[in-house]
Design a protein around this motif. Structure first.
Motif, PDB file in Angstrom:
ATOM      1  N   GLY A 135      16.943  -1.938   3.810  1.00 17.07           N
ATOM      2  CA  GLY A 135      15.291  -2.327   4.262  1.00 17.07           C
ATOM      3  C   GLY A 135      14.063  -1.601   5.006  1.00 17.07           C
ATOM      4  O   GLY A 135      13.746  -1.391   5.856  1.00 17.07           O
ATOM      5  N   ARG A 136      14.452  -0.472   3.740  1.00 20.74           N
ATOM      6  CA  ARG A 136      13.159   0.765   3.238  1.00 20.74           C
ATOM      7  C   ARG A 136      12.487   0.395   2.469  1.00 20.74           C
ATOM      8  O   ARG A 136      13.052  -0.587   1.294  1.00 20.74           O
ATOM      9  CB  ARG A 136      13.828   2.054   2.903  1.00 20.74           C
ATOM     10  CG  ARG A 136      15.049   2.629   4.681  1.00 20.74           C
ATOM     11  CD  ARG A 136      15.237   3.793   4.915  1.00 20.74           C
ATOM     12  NE  ARG A 136      15.820   4.310   3.861  1.00 20.74           N
ATOM     13  CZ  ARG A 136      15.757   4.897   2.691  1.00 20.74           C
ATOM     14  NH1 ARG A 136      14.359   6.214   2.460  1.00 20.74           N
ATOM     15  NH2 ARG A 136      16.646   5.033   1.748  1.00 20.74           N
ATOM     16  N   TYR A 137      11.138   0.465   2.502  1.00 20.11           N
ATOM     17  CA  TYR A 137      10.197  -0.078   1.341  1.00 20.11           C
ATOM     18  C   TYR A 137       9.339   0.675   1.943  1.00 20.11           C
ATOM     19  O   TYR A 137       8.852   1.339   2.724  1.00 20.11           O
ATOM     20  CB  TYR A 137       9.913  -1.467   1.781  1.00 20.11           C
ATOM     21  CG  TYR A 137       9.032  -2.088   2.602  1.00 20.11           C
ATOM     22  CD1 TYR A 137       7.867  -1.794   2.935  1.00 20.11           C
ATOM     23  CD2 TYR A 137       9.784  -2.705   3.943  1.00 20.11           C
ATOM     24  CE1 TYR A 137       6.751  -2.811   3.713  1.00 20.11           C
ATOM     25  CE2 TYR A 137       9.050  -2.905   5.348  1.00 20.11           C
ATOM     26  CZ  TYR A 137       7.591  -2.425   4.942  1.00 20.11           C
ATOM     27  OH  TYR A 137       6.458  -3.325   6.056  1.00 20.11           O
ATOM     28  N   GLU A 138       8.795   1.145   1.332  1.00 22.58           N
ATOM     29  CA  GLU A 138       6.786   1.553   0.623  1.00 22.58           C
ATOM     30  C   GLU A 138       5.928   0.723   0.002  1.00 22.58           C
ATOM     31  O   GLU A 138       5.866  -0.190  -0.056  1.00 22.58           O
ATOM     32  CB  GLU A 138       6.214   2.684   0.321  1.00 22.58           C
ATOM     33  CG  GLU A 138       7.627   3.967   0.184  1.00 22.58           C
ATOM     34  CD  GLU A 138       7.454   5.205  -0.802  1.00 22.58           C
ATOM     35  OE1 GLU A 138       6.865   5.598  -0.464  1.00 22.58           O
ATOM     36  OE2 GLU A 138       8.899   5.396  -1.586  1.00 22.58           O
ATOM     37  N   VAL A 139       4.677   0.528   0.733  1.00 27.45           N
ATOM     38  CA  VAL A 139       3.039   0.097   0.284  1.00 27.45           C
ATOM     39  C   VAL A 139       2.248   1.451  -0.222  1.00 27.45           C
ATOM     40  O   VAL A 139       1.545   1.965   0.777  1.00 27.45           O
ATOM     41  CB  VAL A 139       2.417  -0.650   0.943  1.00 27.45           C
ATOM     42  CG1 VAL A 139       1.074  -1.111   0.652  1.00 27.45           C
ATOM     43  CG2 VAL A 139       3.690  -1.828   1.986  1.00 27.45           C
ATOM     44  N   GLY A 140       2.408   1.366  -1.348  1.00 25.98           N
ATOM     45  CA  GLY A 140       1.257   2.938  -1.869  1.00 25.98           C
ATOM     46  C   GLY A 140      -0.085   1.713  -2.307  1.00 25.98           C
ATOM     47  O   GLY A 140      -0.203   1.053  -3.162  1.00 25.98           O
ATOM     48  N   ILE A 141      -0.897   2.551  -2.740  1.00 25.84           N
ATOM     49  CA  ILE A 141      -2.443   3.097  -3.216  1.00 25.84           C
ATOM     50  C   ILE A 141      -1.864   2.845  -4.251  1.00 25.84           C
ATOM     51  O   ILE A 141      -1.188   3.505  -5.556  1.00 25.84           O
ATOM     52  CB  ILE A 141      -3.269   3.623  -2.841  1.00 25.84           C
ATOM     53  CG1 ILE A 141      -4.004   3.463  -1.137  1.00 25.84           C
ATOM     54  CG2 ILE A 141      -4.503   3.568  -3.086  1.00 25.84           C
ATOM     55  CD1 ILE A 141      -4.222   4.511  -0.623  1.00 25.84           C
ATOM     56  N   GLN A 142      -2.380   1.684  -5.093  1.00 27.95           N
ATOM     57  CA  GLN A 142      -2.565   1.342  -6.785  1.00 27.95           C
ATOM     58  C   GLN A 142      -3.950   0.206  -7.104  1.00 27.95           C
ATOM     59  O   GLN A 142      -4.177  -0.304  -6.563  1.00 27.95           O
ATOM     60  CB  GLN A 142      -0.770   0.860  -6.905  1.00 27.95           C
ATOM     61  CG  GLN A 142      -1.380   0.388  -8.556  1.00 27.95           C
ATOM     62  CD  GLN A 142      -0.685   1.250  -9.632  1.00 27.95           C
ATOM     63  OE1 GLN A 142      -0.555   2.434  -9.432  1.00 27.95           O
ATOM     64  NE2 GLN A 142      -1.439   1.509 -10.336  1.00 27.95           N
TER      65      GLN A 142
END
Length: 267
Positions: free
Chosen positions: A110-117
């Motif tokens: 249940g873990r995630y990231e949102v990265g600049i791309q």
């Protein structure tokens, strides 16, 4: 073209570091147009042999091709190349298989990231790695590694579903921020806040239905087509983003409330 792509996938897997090749995008899902690109995911471990990739690309295109190595296209879309083979666009997209497997383990927790791309104006949501595998068609996989991972991603993780549906709180937060700027006519801030709010709603709706969302492109239409999505979802988003005034903010606020009601209903 199918035989050319199959041959290309087989040859790619003979190069150092390349472990598997998968067809992605609309052609993998069977929704392609006649002019759609062929999107190939090149799954590697360690570091791919760029000179070997460059030479193979030139063999297929008949001209020099610039192949970007890991990090060349940003922190999440590792790198790759744009080829034209027999007049048809073929995109190579590098994917670090070790990293994809780590992200998949995080998704199951249940873990995630949102990265600049670059190319992802609403950020790169890390579960896209797992979604790409789940929605792909494996073309070459000598050791069976990608095939095994694809079988695992068939079942959408419930902890990830919970995390992404709960992320909808940020959509409401973003709309509140837009409301403060709308009165002063700060169109840039309002547009960024509302776009992010709608992007989050699309992610949450897909997760609610245990459906992978791998890209902002097409996410509005696919979210609108999901069961229980509030009526007029796509039209209301379009209306809000077309106006970017105080009325648009209230349109967005109402839509966020409607979606959160759907997400809170379980299912």
């Amino acid at each position: 073209m199918n035989s050319t792509i199959a041959d290309m996938a087989d040859q790619l897997c003979t190069l150092p570091g390349i472990r598997a090749v998968a067809l992605g995008g609309s052609r993998a899902r069977g929704t392609q147009r006649p002019d759609s690109d062929w999107d190939l995911g090149l799954y590697y471990r360690g570091r791919p042999d760029l000179p070997a990739l460059t030479a193979l690309a030139a063999d297929f295109t008949g001209r020099p091709v610039d192949v970007a190595g890991p990090g060349g296209w940003g922190p999440w879309v590792d790198g790759g190349a744009w080829l034209t083979v027999d007049g048809v666009a073929v995109d190579w997209i590098l994917r670090d298989l070790d990293r994809v497997e780590r992200v998949w383990a995080q998704c199951r927790e249940g873990r995630y990231e949102v990265g600049i791309q670059p190319g992802h104006p609403l950020g790169f949501w890390s579960p896209a790695y797992a979604g790409e595998v789940a929605l792909s068609r494996v073309l070459a996989d000598p050791a069976g590694e990608l095939t095994a991972l694809r079988a695992q991603t068939h079942d959408y993780p419930e902890p990830l579903r919970t995390a992404l549906t709960e992320a909808a709180w940020e959509a409401e937060f973003s709309v509140d921020a837009a409301r403060k700027s709308a009165g002063s006519g700060d169109v840039l801030h309002v547009s960024l806040c509302l776009s992010r709010a709608f992007g989050i709603l699309a992610q949450s709706l897909h997760a609610h239905h245990r459906t992978w969302c791998v890209n902002e492109k097409g996410a509005l239409a696919s979210a609108a087509a999901l069961p229980d999505t509030p009526p007029g979802f796509a039209e209301r988003v379009s209306s809000a983003l077309g106006a970017l005034d105080a009325v648009a903010v209230e349109t967005a606020a109402a839509l966020v409330a409607d979606v959160r009601a759907v997400l809170g209903s379980g299912g």
